[in-house]
Every structure is written in C-alpha cells, then in structure tokens.
Design an enzyme around this catalytic site. Structure first.
Site, PDB file in Angstrom:
ATOM      1  N   LYS A  49       0.947  -1.359  -0.128  1.00 44.96           N
ATOM      2  CA  LYS A  49       0.125   0.057   0.153  1.00 44.96           C
ATOM      3  C   LYS A  49       0.748   1.352  -0.163  1.00 44.96           C
ATOM      4  O   LYS A  49       1.857   1.262   0.563  1.00 44.96           O
ATOM      5  CB  LYS A  49      -0.967  -0.224   1.322  1.00 44.96           C
ATOM      6  CG  LYS A  49      -1.910   1.000   1.223  1.00 44.96           C
ATOM      7  CD  LYS A  49      -2.941   0.847   2.297  1.00 44.96           C
ATOM      8  CE  LYS A  49      -3.862   1.820   2.648  1.00 44.96           C
ATOM      9  NZ  LYS A  49      -4.904   1.615   3.851  1.00 44.96           N
ATOM     10  N   SER A 124      -9.832   1.654   2.768  1.00 44.22           N
ATOM     11  CA  SER A 124      -8.978   2.512   1.741  1.00 44.22           C
ATOM     12  C   SER A 124      -8.049   1.663   1.074  1.00 44.22           C
ATOM     13  O   SER A 124      -7.378   2.171   0.064  1.00 44.22           O
ATOM     14  CB  SER A 124      -8.203   3.621   2.565  1.00 44.22           C
ATOM     15  OG  SER A 124      -7.440   3.060   3.664  1.00 44.22           O
ATOM     16  N   SER A 148     -10.052  -0.306   6.859  1.00 45.78           N
ATOM     17  CA  SER A 148      -9.394  -0.289   5.617  1.00 45.78           C
ATOM     18  C   SER A 148      -8.530  -1.745   5.011  1.00 45.78           C
ATOM     19  O   SER A 148      -8.421  -1.901   3.977  1.00 45.78           O
ATOM     20  CB  SER A 148      -8.446   0.499   5.463  1.00 45.78           C
ATOM     21  OG  SER A 148      -9.233   1.767   5.331  1.00 45.78           O
TER      22      SER A 148
HETATM   23  N1  GLN Z   1     -13.318   4.106   6.204  1.00 46.42           N
HETATM   24  C1  GLN Z   1     -12.693   4.466   7.598  1.00 46.42           C
HETATM   25  C2  GLN Z   1     -12.215   5.932   7.354  1.00 46.42           C
HETATM   26  O1  GLN Z   1     -12.211   6.698   6.392  1.00 46.42           O
HETATM   27  C3  GLN Z   1     -11.331   3.562   7.807  1.00 46.42           C
HETATM   28  C4  GLN Z   1     -10.380   3.927   6.975  1.00 46.42           C
HETATM   29  C5  GLN Z   1      -9.091   3.031   7.314  1.00 46.42           C
HETATM   30  O2  GLN Z   1      -8.969   2.064   7.953  1.00 46.42           O
HETATM   31  N2  GLN Z   1      -7.898   3.653   6.958  1.00 46.42           N
HETATM   32  O3  GLN Z   1     -11.432   6.632   8.382  1.00 46.42           O
END
Ligand code: GLN
Length: 442
Positions: A49, A124, A148
């Site tokens: 990532k 994400s 995410s």
């Molecule tokens: N969807 C969640 C957020 O926007 C989690 C994102 C993540 O785990 N990085 O914060």
C-alpha cells in the site's frame, strides 16, 4: 495464482520469472490497482500500500501533496519481509491518506472491483485487495485504521487481517489515526494470512506504541472447539446478501463443532461518532507536518504563511481537507470537552463492552460491511460513507485483532464476514478462521 507459501519454496530463477510475469500482467490490467511497479528486487514479490515506506520509492499516500517524496528508509515491516525472502513489487492505490471506504479519493483515480468494474473495491486499501483478487499479486500489505484491510478484502473476495494494536510495528507507516492504525496481511487464503502475519508480528523498539511482549509464531489448530458469539441486533442492519452469508457461516461453524451463543452489543451509532471524532482529531495533528517545507510538493509564495496555505490548499483533496477541519474543530479549546473528551469516554465504554463479551466467548462473528461492494458514486454524502463503517471501527477503537474472509457469493459478488478476537489472542483468531474457511469450503 500460486499461494505465498508455494512461492516461498520456488528456486531463485523461478521467483525472478514470477516477478516478470506479474509485472507483465499488471501492465495489461485495466483496474488501476497498482500505482507503480518495481522490476528490481530479489525475493517473492509482494504488493505494498502506498502509505508504507520502501526505501527509494516515491511514497505518496495517494495524495498530490506527497508527489516527489522519496522514502529515505524502509518501514520495519518491509525489513521483516526482506529478511523472510520477500520483496516489494509495487505500490497499490488507496484513498488519500487512507481516509475513505472506496478508493475513490486517490489522486491517481479510482480502482475498479475485479468482480464488477462498475463497483468499488472498498477502501482505503482497495488497490491491495484488487490486485490480489485479480491475480496480479500473490499477497499484499494494507493498513487498517477503521476497517481499511477488512472491508476491501470482503468486497474483493480475499482474506484481510488486522492485528491487535501494538502487535505490528507502525514504524514507517504514514500516520493517519495513530491510536488506531495497524498494518496487516491481505492474501488469497487464511494459511497465507498466517504466514505473513508471522513475518510481520513482533515488538519493535523503533515504535513507541509497539507492545513489548512476545509474539509466538502461530501454528493454527483447526480442531480446537471454540465458543463463538453472534450479534443478532447487528445483523438486522445488514442486507439480505450479508444475512445469507451470516447464516451460512453459522451453519459452517456448527458443523465444525463450535458452540454458537448470542450477545447484544451497543448501537453502532456510538461507535461511528467515537471513531470519526478520534480519527479526525488524530489526522488533523498528523497531517500538520505536510507544510511544503519537509515533504513532497511546495507551492511557492511571497510569505511563509501564504506558502503553507497555497501548498495545503493545492495538495490535499476535499475529503482530507474536510477531516482536517473537523479534527481541528473537535480539538479546539471551546469544543475539546464536548467532542474529543466525550469520544474518549465512549471509546472506553466500547472497550469495556468487548472485554465483558470476551469473558464469556472466544470469538465474535460479525459482518464486515452492511452490503456487498457498492456502485461508484452511489454514496450520496460523506456521512453515508462513514455510516457504512459501522461493523469495522469498534475493533480499532478497542485495539482488537480481526480477520475478514469470504463466505458467500450473491449476484456474482463476494460477501465477507469477520471474526473478532480478544486483545493479543491472534492464536484463537486464526484457529477459528482456519476452521471457518474449511467449514465454508466443505
Ligand atoms: N473508512 C474509514 C475511514 O475513512 C477507515 C479507513 C481506514 O481504515 N484507513 O476513516
């Protein structure tokens, strides 16, 4: 695609061929899962990532503001991968600064879901999930602040695991919500998740939040009989497809000899509020470092203050700006007690609730998302997107380990569910996951 455990037994020459093959296939792909590919590197290739530092790579967190930033060092997880005979293959797409649930906010454009290109891959870590599901990566690393790793894994039909907070070093992971972030494996199956977890886990003196405890290697025991909780008051909020998957998983777990019990959990709206206040507050402080002086891009101006404003206005996307503003607001002196402190109290209650449940049970079975992968543009407001995180964020607030695995298909789309374990009890989590995977397949 061969599994990670198979790839690790290949002779060097074949590993080189494997990298070449993957790169050739990845270049043909239309799904935009990778941002860049690296032809060099010895070792079994693994996708990374874009928020994990790999020395010499341009690491950008899917953001304009980090264009041109070259990582000067390897994250601890990268070092560990290399010591185990793996090597980074390329950067995967992500929501800007890991803020999102759909990989739509990346400055590189969206990534498409391999099962249906009109749908999101989740986020994400949507790039990491998509490249594994598409067969152009053997395995990948993602990061999970509020789901995410697990949610894109569920949307793309792969396995994604978030370790206990403190289990895997955050050194070299670009911070979003520092008290929530964890790096974890995204793989084709549970066996590979265990293999990769065993490589990543362990105390790191370079990360002050790393837990100074042993991380014994996991050897899964699929014959262990566990007590597993279901959460009926949660399931009502899920779609028919997810409910079907849930019933199927319960039946599989019963066939495997586990005891299923029911528990009640507090309404998800408290978790959403506590999570988003906490994550945004932490994000607003973490992202203050992108000032045009130390990292990446700068927009020149007459005065220092103007340079800050112009750089940050041009460099951050809308969602990131929204969160910096909200995060700054909840930390401001007039509102700190009303929002930030209140959220920390709620976080404490959420932790206590899990603790209580884990006195009675070994694992909790939960949905990952309220539905299968949604269509691009179908979430009408940021709030609607935030609400879709209801099943994943409690786990991060409590620092628990959890694993998402595919259990069902509905209309050609995968349905993933998660098992949640007690703090630092990854052994039991993987025991349950390997058994659930076997039960589903049989
Ligand atoms: N969807 C969640 C957020 O926007 C989690 C994102 C993540 O785990 N990085 O914060």
């Amino acid at each position: 695609m061969i599994t990670l455990r198979e790839a690790l037994t290949l002779p060097k020459e074949e590993v080189r061929e494997l990298r070449k093959d993957l790169i050739a296939k990845a270049r043909e792909s239309k799904l935009n899962g990778y941002i860049s590919l690296d032809q060099r590197g010895e070792g079994v290739p693994i996708a990374i990532k874009d928020n994990i530092n790999v020395k010499g790579w341009e690491i950008t967190c899917g953001s304009q503001i980090l264009q041109g930033y070259i990582a000067p060092y390897d994250a601890t997880v990268i070092q560990k991968l290399q010591e185990a005979g793996l090597s980074p293959l390329g950067r995967t797409n992500m929501d800007e600064f890991a803020m999102g649930s759909s990989t739509e906010t990346s400055c590189y454009g969206k990534t498409l879901n391999p099962h249906d290109p009109s749908r999101v891959p989740g986020g994400s870590s949507g790039g990491s999930a998509a490249v594994v599901a598409e067969g152009i990566a053997i395995a990948a690393l993602g990061s999970d602040t509020g789901g995410s790793i697990r949610q894109p894994a569920a949307f793309c039909g792969i396995v994604g695991m978030k370790p206990s907070y403190g289990r895997v070093s955050r050194y070299g992971l670009t911070a979003y919500g520092s008290s929530l972030d964890q790096i974890g494996p995204m793989t084709q199956d549970v066996e590979d998740a265990i293999l990769l977890y065993n490589i990543l886990a362990g105390y790191d003196p370079k990360d002050s939040t790393s837990a100074p405890i042993d991380s014994p290697k996991i050897v899964p025991n699929p014959e262990r009989k566990l007590t597993i909780a279901t959460v009926p008051n949660y399931i009502r909020e899920a779609s028919r497809a997810v409910q079907e998957g849930y019933e199927k998983a319960i039946a599989a777990l019963q066939r495997e000899g586990h005891k299923i019990v029911e528990v009640q959990m507090m309404e998800a709206k408290y978790k959403i509020a506590a999570y988003y206040i906490t994550a945004m507050a932490e994000a607003s402080t973490n992202l203050s470092r992108y000032d045009g002086v130390r990292y990446g891009k700068r927009v020149e101006a007459e005065t220092l203050r103007e340079m800050y404003i112009k750089t940050r206005s041009a460099g951050f996307g809308d969602e990131v700006k929204r969160r910096i503003l909200l995060g700054t607001f909840v930390l401001s002196s007039g509102y700190y007690d009303a929002y930030y402190i209140k959220a920390q109290k709620a976080r404490h209650l959420i932790q206590e609730e899990y603790k209580r449940i884990f006195q009675e049970v070994d694992l909790i079975l939960s949905p990952v998302a309220p539905d299968v992968a949604f269509e691009f543009g179908s979430k009408k407001s940021p709030l609607e997107m935030y609400l879709s995180d209801l099943y994943t964020i409690g786990v991060n607030l409590a620092g628990l380990p959890a694993i998402s695995l595919p259990v069902h298909q509905a209309g050609g789309l995968p349905v993933g569910l998660q098992l949640i374990g007690n703090l630092f009890d990854e052994q039991t989590l993987f025991d349950g996951a390997i058994s659930l995977q076997r039960g589903i397949r049989s």
